[in-house]
Structure formats: C-alpha cells, structure tokens
Design a protein around this motif. Structure first.
Motif, PDB file in Angstrom:
ATOM      1  N   ALA A 200     -31.536 -17.444  28.381  1.00 48.18           N
ATOM      2  CA  ALA A 200     -30.186 -17.053  27.958  1.00 48.18           C
ATOM      3  C   ALA A 200     -29.598 -15.944  28.823  1.00 48.18           C
ATOM      4  CB  ALA A 200     -30.240 -16.590  26.506  1.00 48.18           C
ATOM      5  N   LYS A 201     -28.273 -15.922  28.864  1.00 45.74           N
ATOM      6  CA  LYS A 201     -27.554 -14.756  29.379  1.00 45.74           C
ATOM      7  C   LYS A 201     -27.528 -13.732  28.254  1.00 45.74           C
ATOM      8  CE  LYS A 201     -25.876 -16.095  33.506  1.00 45.74           C
ATOM      9  NZ  LYS A 201     -27.173 -16.368  34.152  1.00 45.74           N
ATOM     10  N   ILE A 202     -27.882 -12.481  28.595  1.00 45.98           N
ATOM     11  CA  ILE A 202     -28.040 -11.447  27.561  1.00 45.98           C
ATOM     12  C   ILE A 202     -26.854 -10.491  27.576  1.00 45.98           C
ATOM     13  CG2 ILE A 202     -29.525  -9.557  26.796  1.00 45.98           C
ATOM     14  CD1 ILE A 202     -31.735 -11.096  28.548  1.00 45.98           C
ATOM     15  N   ILE A 203     -26.238 -10.343  26.400  1.00 47.36           N
ATOM     16  CA  ILE A 203     -25.107  -9.414  26.245  1.00 47.36           C
ATOM     17  C   ILE A 203     -25.575  -8.298  25.320  1.00 47.36           C
ATOM     18  CG2 ILE A 203     -22.714  -9.165  25.472  1.00 47.36           C
ATOM     19  CD1 ILE A 203     -22.704 -12.387  25.647  1.00 47.36           C
ATOM     20  N   CYS A 204     -25.630  -7.064  25.819  1.00 50.78           N
ATOM     21  CA  CYS A 204     -26.133  -5.957  25.003  1.00 50.78           C
ATOM     22  C   CYS A 204     -24.970  -5.082  24.533  1.00 50.78           C
ATOM     23  CB  CYS A 204     -27.138  -5.139  25.810  1.00 50.78           C
ATOM     24  SG  CYS A 204     -28.042  -3.985  24.786  1.00 50.78           S
ATOM     25  N   VAL A 205     -25.011  -4.694  23.268  1.00 52.24           N
ATOM     26  CA  VAL A 205     -23.915  -3.932  22.642  1.00 52.24           C
ATOM     27  C   VAL A 205     -24.477  -2.627  22.081  1.00 52.24           C
ATOM     28  CG1 VAL A 205     -22.175  -3.992  20.804  1.00 52.24           C
ATOM     29  CG2 VAL A 205     -22.814  -6.123  21.978  1.00 52.24           C
ATOM     30  N   ASP A 206     -23.818  -1.510  22.376  1.00 54.92           N
ATOM     31  CA  ASP A 206     -24.193  -0.220  21.785  1.00 54.92           C
ATOM     32  C   ASP A 206     -22.944   0.667  21.822  1.00 54.92           C
ATOM     33  OD1 ASP A 206     -27.279   1.213  21.375  1.00 54.92           O
ATOM     34  OD2 ASP A 206     -25.579   2.586  21.525  1.00 54.92           O
ATOM     35  N   LEU A 207     -23.053   1.859  21.224  1.00 58.83           N
ATOM     36  CA  LEU A 207     -21.929   2.807  21.216  1.00 58.83           C
ATOM     37  C   LEU A 207     -22.032   3.786  22.378  1.00 58.83           C
ATOM     38  CD1 LEU A 207     -22.340   3.869  17.482  1.00 58.83           C
ATOM     39  CD2 LEU A 207     -20.431   2.522  18.371  1.00 58.83           C
ATOM     40  N   ASP A 208     -23.167   3.753  23.076  1.00 57.83           N
ATOM     41  CA  ASP A 208     -23.502   4.817  24.009  1.00 57.83           C
ATOM     42  C   ASP A 208     -23.656   4.225  25.424  1.00 57.83           C
ATOM     43  OD1 ASP A 208     -24.954   6.690  25.544  1.00 57.83           O
ATOM     44  OD2 ASP A 208     -25.961   7.494  23.763  1.00 57.83           O
ATOM     45  N   ASP A 209     -22.783   4.679  26.350  1.00 53.16           N
ATOM     46  CA  ASP A 209     -22.795   4.105  27.703  1.00 53.16           C
ATOM     47  C   ASP A 209     -24.122   4.322  28.428  1.00 53.16           C
ATOM     48  OD1 ASP A 209     -20.356   2.838  27.795  1.00 53.16           O
ATOM     49  OD2 ASP A 209     -19.276   4.691  28.283  1.00 53.16           O
ATOM     50  N   LYS A 210     -24.782   5.478  28.171  1.00 60.21           N
ATOM     51  CA  LYS A 210     -26.057   5.762  28.838  1.00 60.21           C
ATOM     52  C   LYS A 210     -27.103   4.721  28.455  1.00 60.21           C
ATOM     53  CE  LYS A 210     -26.720  10.697  29.591  1.00 60.21           C
ATOM     54  NZ  LYS A 210     -27.207  11.800  28.763  1.00 60.21           N
ATOM     55  N   LYS A 211     -27.126   4.384  27.155  1.00 62.95           N
ATOM     56  CA  LYS A 211     -28.098   3.396  26.672  1.00 62.95           C
ATOM     57  C   LYS A 211     -27.771   2.020  27.238  1.00 62.95           C
ATOM     58  CE  LYS A 211     -29.425   6.228  22.900  1.00 62.95           C
ATOM     59  NZ  LYS A 211     -29.439   6.587  21.494  1.00 62.95           N
ATOM     60  N   LEU A 212     -26.475   1.740  27.377  1.00 59.49           N
ATOM     61  CA  LEU A 212     -26.071   0.446  27.939  1.00 59.49           C
ATOM     62  C   LEU A 212     -26.454   0.351  29.421  1.00 59.49           C
ATOM     63  CD1 LEU A 212     -22.644  -0.040  26.134  1.00 59.49           C
ATOM     64  CD2 LEU A 212     -24.761  -1.318  25.750  1.00 59.49           C
ATOM     65  N   ASP A 230     -11.664  -3.898  21.004  1.00 60.72           N
ATOM     66  CA  ASP A 230     -11.659  -5.355  21.257  1.00 60.72           C
ATOM     67  C   ASP A 230     -13.061  -5.892  21.593  1.00 60.72           C
ATOM     68  OD1 ASP A 230     -11.776  -3.951  23.567  1.00 60.72           O
ATOM     69  OD2 ASP A 230     -10.282  -5.140  24.658  1.00 60.72           O
ATOM     70  N   THR A 231     -14.082  -5.321  20.930  1.00 63.83           N
ATOM     71  CA  THR A 231     -15.474  -5.739  21.163  1.00 63.83           C
ATOM     72  C   THR A 231     -15.655  -7.249  21.006  1.00 63.83           C
ATOM     73  OG1 THR A 231     -16.200  -3.643  20.251  1.00 63.83           O
ATOM     74  CG2 THR A 231     -17.869  -5.329  20.422  1.00 63.83           C
ATOM     75  N   VAL A 232     -15.139  -7.793  19.890  1.00 62.17           N
ATOM     76  CA  VAL A 232     -15.343  -9.212  19.597  1.00 62.17           C
ATOM     77  C   VAL A 232     -14.710 -10.062  20.703  1.00 62.17           C
ATOM     78  CG1 VAL A 232     -14.692 -11.061  17.991  1.00 62.17           C
ATOM     79  CG2 VAL A 232     -15.585  -8.887  17.124  1.00 62.17           C
ATOM     80  N   LYS A 233     -13.480  -9.693  21.073  1.00 67.71           N
ATOM     81  CA  LYS A 233     -12.761 -10.455  22.106  1.00 67.71           C
ATOM     82  C   LYS A 233     -13.531 -10.431  23.432  1.00 67.71           C
ATOM     83  CE  LYS A 233      -8.123 -10.426  23.627  1.00 67.71           C
ATOM     84  NZ  LYS A 233      -6.937  -9.566  23.711  1.00 67.71           N
ATOM     85  N   LYS A 234     -14.061  -9.242  23.762  1.00 63.63           N
ATOM     86  CA  LYS A 234     -14.812  -9.110  25.027  1.00 63.63           C
ATOM     87  C   LYS A 234     -16.058  -9.996  25.020  1.00 63.63           C
ATOM     88  CE  LYS A 234     -13.607  -4.590  26.810  1.00 63.63           C
ATOM     89  NZ  LYS A 234     -13.881  -3.163  26.651  1.00 63.63           N
ATOM     90  N   ILE A 235     -16.787  -9.963  23.901  1.00 65.14           N
ATOM     91  CA  ILE A 235     -18.020 -10.769  23.833  1.00 65.14           C
ATOM     92  C   ILE A 235     -17.669 -12.252  23.927  1.00 65.14           C
ATOM     93  CG2 ILE A 235     -20.013 -11.400  22.392  1.00 65.14           C
ATOM     94  CD1 ILE A 235     -19.891  -8.529  21.209  1.00 65.14           C
ATOM     95  N   LEU A 236     -16.631 -12.653  23.170  1.00 65.36           N
ATOM     96  CA  LEU A 236     -16.248 -14.079  23.188  1.00 65.36           C
ATOM     97  C   LEU A 236     -15.844 -14.524  24.591  1.00 65.36           C
ATOM     98  CD1 LEU A 236     -14.288 -14.443  19.825  1.00 65.36           C
ATOM     99  CD2 LEU A 236     -16.522 -15.416  20.402  1.00 65.36           C
ATOM    100  N   SER A 237     -15.142 -13.662  25.310  1.00 59.13           N
ATOM    101  CA  SER A 237     -14.694 -14.091  26.646  1.00 59.13           C
ATOM    102  C   SER A 237     -15.893 -14.231  27.595  1.00 59.13           C
ATOM    103  CB  SER A 237     -13.609 -13.170  27.197  1.00 59.13           C
ATOM    104  OG  SER A 237     -14.192 -12.028  27.746  1.00 59.13           O
TER     105      SER A 237
END
Ligand code: NAD
Ligand code: ZN
Length: 350
Positions: A200-212, A230-237
């Motif tokens: 799979a292509k992996i999409i990781c989500v967090d609130l903290d840019d350092k962790k990302l 626009d988290t949902v929109k970004k993930i969907l795109s």
C-alpha cells in the motif's frame, strides 16, 4: 530491588525498595536493562480511560490494584532462574512478552493470551518493568534478543507488536492506500511495518510536523497535518478521490475517528487501536451501504513478537528511540510523553 511505583491515580511515582524475589519453579529474575515508556502507562497513571459523555472507565474496575509498578516493554538480563527453567540461561538478554493470560480460556488455548478473559498483563495487573529487577512468572514468556539492541527491542513487546497486529488486519483488505493516524510510538512502528508487509501507499496523519517528518523518514509516502481544516479533502485527493482501503487509528478519539470514517472507501476497514477515548455518534446506514468494517486491535501474541524480533534482527524495522531516562526520572519521562515531547519512544535504563 528498586521500583518506581504509582501510589494511586495522578500521584507522582515514588521509588520503593524491597528484597530481590527468589525465582522458583518456572520463574525467572531479570535485571532490567531497558523499559519502554508507553502512552498506556499514562492512562494507568491517570487511573483509566475516557469513555466520552463524562464517563470514565477506572482501571481499578478492570482489576488493577495500586500501588502498581508500571512498564510492559521490558528487556533485561537473566540474573537467576527457578529449578524448572531450561529454555533460557543466566546471562541471556531477553525481551518479555507481557500480555500474559490464564492459559485456560478459548483465547489462551489458541495462543492469543493477549485476548485472555482474565488477563494478567505485566505493568498493569501485576508489577512491571519500571524497576531494576523484575520477576517473570514463567520463562515461556521470554524471547532471546540474539543481537537486537536492548533499547530498540523494548518497543517490540507493545508498540511494535500492536502495530503489527493492526497492519495485519489492514492487510486482509489488500489495501492500495492505508491511512495511519498518529505518528507516536505505535504509529511510527505502524509505518515501518506497513512498508514491509503491504503493497500500500501509506498516508500518515498527525498534529505535529516534526513527527510527520520522522514518519516520512520511516517510509510514509504522504503526510497530512490534521490541524489543517481540509484534512479529509487532502487525504481523499491523495487516494484519487476514492478513499482509503484501510485506516488504522492509533489515537482513536472523536476527531480522528470522524476523519477515518470520512476517508474510508467502499469495502474499507477501520482499525481502532488508540485509547485516547471519547464517544461518537455514527450514521448507521453508511455502514451497510459502504459495506465497511470497524474493528479493534489489542496488542498481539507471543509468536508475532518473535517474528518482529526476527524482522528487527534483519534490520527491516528500526524502532525510533529518542530519549533515555534513569529510574529516578520516571516522573519526567511520563510528563514529557504527556507533553508530546517524545519522538518515537523514550526508554528508562534503571
Ligand atoms: P504517543 O503519545 O507516543 O503518540 C500519540 C501520537 O498521536 C502523537 O504523535 C500525537 O501527536 C498524536 N495525536 C494525538 N492526538 C491527535 C489527534 N487528534 N490527531 C492526530 N494525531 C494526534 O502514544 P503511543 O504510545 O503511540 O500510544 C497511542 C495510543 O495507543 C495510546 O492511547 C495508548 O494507550 C494506545 N495503545 C493501545 C494498544 C492496544 O493494544 N490497542 C497498545 C499500546 C498502546
Ligand atoms: Zn504499551
């Protein structure tokens, strides 16, 4: 021996001293080398879990008795063994499987002691590894490190193991896109394991840019900061507007589960792992219409832990250990984790 114990909910840990126990029968006395600091230790410190709507699940109602020595990610050197121990020897460096069960219930009988009806997990229902020595009830719960770094190995007993179980569940859906929510101790292991055992292509989500950023280094193909509206929109795109086949939620709080459900593709599975908690209203018809599956994942079994040790030995997974504390600094270790200052895992070296 010295143990850092939680006297009661929200009380600072105190160091208590006692005689070293003498192992008997199948028991083993370990000299603790390294102990992972897990977010679950924080829930134990806070006394339980947020059920939402003002409700709270007390760990004492689940059978925890304070004072308790936390710690379920334990690596140590065998100091003494009971007279019936033959699979390990004094001097061996070992990782402890902490999710011990009764041995009798349907889950235990098929080797899933982590799902036991009356669990005896270390660092929760019996004293754990925030100590310089710890008594292991049975040598069958030990696995030799054989070359894996002790600090890194701690993660494999909980964060790695739980992530492994969750990614295996996601993989049953043959995912093209997997969303991993939370890039903490568990999430970063999830990214590495997903990279290894899925296509799979992996999409990781967090609130903290350092962790990302760390998630990207560990193999995430895409990252999304969920502070953006626009988290949902970004993930969907990223998923070509069709949605993700699998979402693993290592946070599991109302906003993350809402996001997970909103980006889940038809036939998708949502695996809830985190214990941040809360509650959520779900519109029911979308579940059959999209034929989605919502499931939980709780730690993993002994055999999976041994498989993970093997993957670590081969260098396929590399747990991120970013900070080390002494036993006397156990309070600071937990406070730093609470303040989200830890990348990957911190360990205590007693
Ligand atoms: P951690 O503190 O290391 O990581 C949590 C991560 O989640 C952090 O990176 C944080 O920035 C991120 N986060 C917090 N709120 C968020 C939000 N609203 N949106 C996006 N990201 C958010 O914690 P950990 O040790 O990885 O544990 C995670 C959770 O899993 C804890 O609740 C822990 O108790 C639980 N846990 C469950 C199991 C299980 O078997 N189900 C096993 C171990 C731990
Ligand atoms: Zn844990």
């Amino acid at each position: 021996m010295k143990s850092a114990q939680i006297p009661g909910p929200n009380e600072p840990l105190t160091i208590s001293e006692s005689e070293n126990p003498r192992p008997q029968g199948t028991q083993v006395l370990l000299k603790v080398k390294s102990e992972g600091v897990c977010h679950s230790d924080l829930h134990l410190w806070e006394g339980g879990y947020d059920l939402g709507d003002g409700q709270f699940l007390k760990v004492t109602d689940r059978g925890v008795k304070y004072p308790v020595t936390p710690g379920h990610e334990i690596v140590g050197t065998i100091e003494k063994i009971g007279e019936n121990v033959s699979n390990v020897s004094v001097g061996d460096d070992v990782l402890v499987f902490p999710w011990m069960g009764c041995g009798e219930c349907p889950a235990c009988k098929v080797g899933n002691e982590n799902l036991c009806d009356t669990p005896k997990s270390m660092g929760l229902f019996q004293n754990g590894g925030y100590a310089d020595y710890t008594l292991i009830p049975d040598s069958k719960y030990l696995a030799k490190l054989d070359g894996v770094d002790p600090d890194a190995a701690t993660s494999l007993a909980c964060s790695g193991l739980t992530a492994y179980t969750a990614v295996k569940k996601a993989n049953q859906n043959s995912p093209e896109f997997v969303v991993i929510i939370g890039a903490g101790g568990l999430g970063l292991m999830g990214v590495q394991i997903a990279r290894e055992i899925t296509d799979a292509k992996i999409i990781c989500v967090d609130l903290d840019d350092k962790k990302l950023e760390t998630a990207k280094e560990m193999g995430a193909h895409f990252t999304v900061n969920s502070k953006d509206s626009d988290t949902v929109k970004k993930i969907l795109s990223i998923c070509n507007d069709k949605g993700a086949d699998s979402v693993i939620d290592f946070v599991n709080a109302p906003p993350t589960v809402k996001t997970g459900l909103a980006v889940l593709r038809k036939r998708g599975n949502l695996i809830l792992v985190g214990l941040f908690g809360g509650s959520l209203e779900i519109s029911l018809v979308s579940i059959p219409l999209k034929s989605i599956t919502i499931q939980g994942a709780y730690t993993g079994n002994y055999n999976d832990m041994v498989e993970l040790l093997d993957l670590a030995r081969k260098g396929v997974i590399n747990p991120v250990i970013s900070k080390r504390y002494s036993l006397e600094d156990a309070n600071a270790a937990l406070e730093d984790l609470k303040a989200r200052k830890i990348i990957g895992r911190a360990v205590i070296n007693p």
